[in-house]
Design a protein around this motif. Sequence first.
Motif, PDB file in Angstrom:
ATOM      1  N   THR A  85      33.569 -27.277  49.794  1.00 12.36           N
ATOM      2  CA  THR A  85      33.616 -26.214  50.795  1.00 12.36           C
ATOM      3  C   THR A  85      32.213 -25.904  51.313  1.00 12.36           C
ATOM      4  O   THR A  85      32.022 -25.705  52.522  1.00 12.36           O
ATOM      5  CB  THR A  85      34.268 -24.942  50.203  1.00 12.36           C
ATOM      6  N   PRO A  97      30.169 -27.008  56.492  1.00 19.29           N
ATOM      7  CA  PRO A  97      29.376 -26.666  57.690  1.00 19.29           C
ATOM      8  C   PRO A  97      28.421 -27.779  58.150  1.00 19.29           C
ATOM      9  O   PRO A  97      27.981 -27.769  59.297  1.00 19.29           O
ATOM     10  CB  PRO A  97      28.581 -25.430  57.252  1.00 19.29           C
ATOM     11  N   HIS A 152      30.191 -31.896  60.285  1.00 16.49           N
ATOM     12  CA  HIS A 152      30.283 -32.325  61.689  1.00 16.49           C
ATOM     13  C   HIS A 152      28.984 -32.988  62.150  1.00 16.49           C
ATOM     14  O   HIS A 152      29.010 -33.901  62.962  1.00 16.49           O
ATOM     15  CB  HIS A 152      30.702 -31.168  62.605  1.00 16.49           C
TER      16      HIS A 152
END
Length: 184
Positions: free
Chosen positions: A146, A150, A153
């Motif tokens: 998790t 961020p 990508h």
Amino acid sequence: MNKKRFIVLSGFILIAALSRIIPHPYNFAPMGAMSLFGAAYFADKKFSFLVPLAAFFISDLLVNNLLYANFYGGFTLFTPGFYWMYGSIALIVLAGVFILKKINVKTVVAGSLSASFIFFLVTNFGSWIGNPMYPMGIEGLLMSYTAGIPFFHYTVIGDLFYSGVMFGAFEYAKQKTPALQIAK
């Protein structure tokens, strides 16, 4: 062995690796692309592994000892947890050997996306194993994955960008320079 081809392939990979010293978003890097590139174009597959790993090591020395010198507080030969990154590069090369038997846009994109997933899965697993802030167990592993989302990508965009540039430029160079073709 075609020496000119070997030098050009190695040069492409080294230049890509050295681009890590240019300011960029976290994880927007050439690691996956240069691993795939080596897998696709080196006829002798040992170089598919050796050249990207060597280029990554050289770029790591520069990044760790120039860009992040203050962070490490002295000469740094290897980044902590380097074996997870180097291991992911080796796995990406291995995947590329199978995915890129035929080089076209579809296989390069598939290889690039595979490289992003391999890097994400391996390095975040390594972060879970090596970082005491994550509890040992499925909960800690999921926390590690998790925490990496961020940045994922940028990994995908970087792999697609560098793959497009490297594969496109080499295919163009092969058309213009017959010595870069593999002898049949």
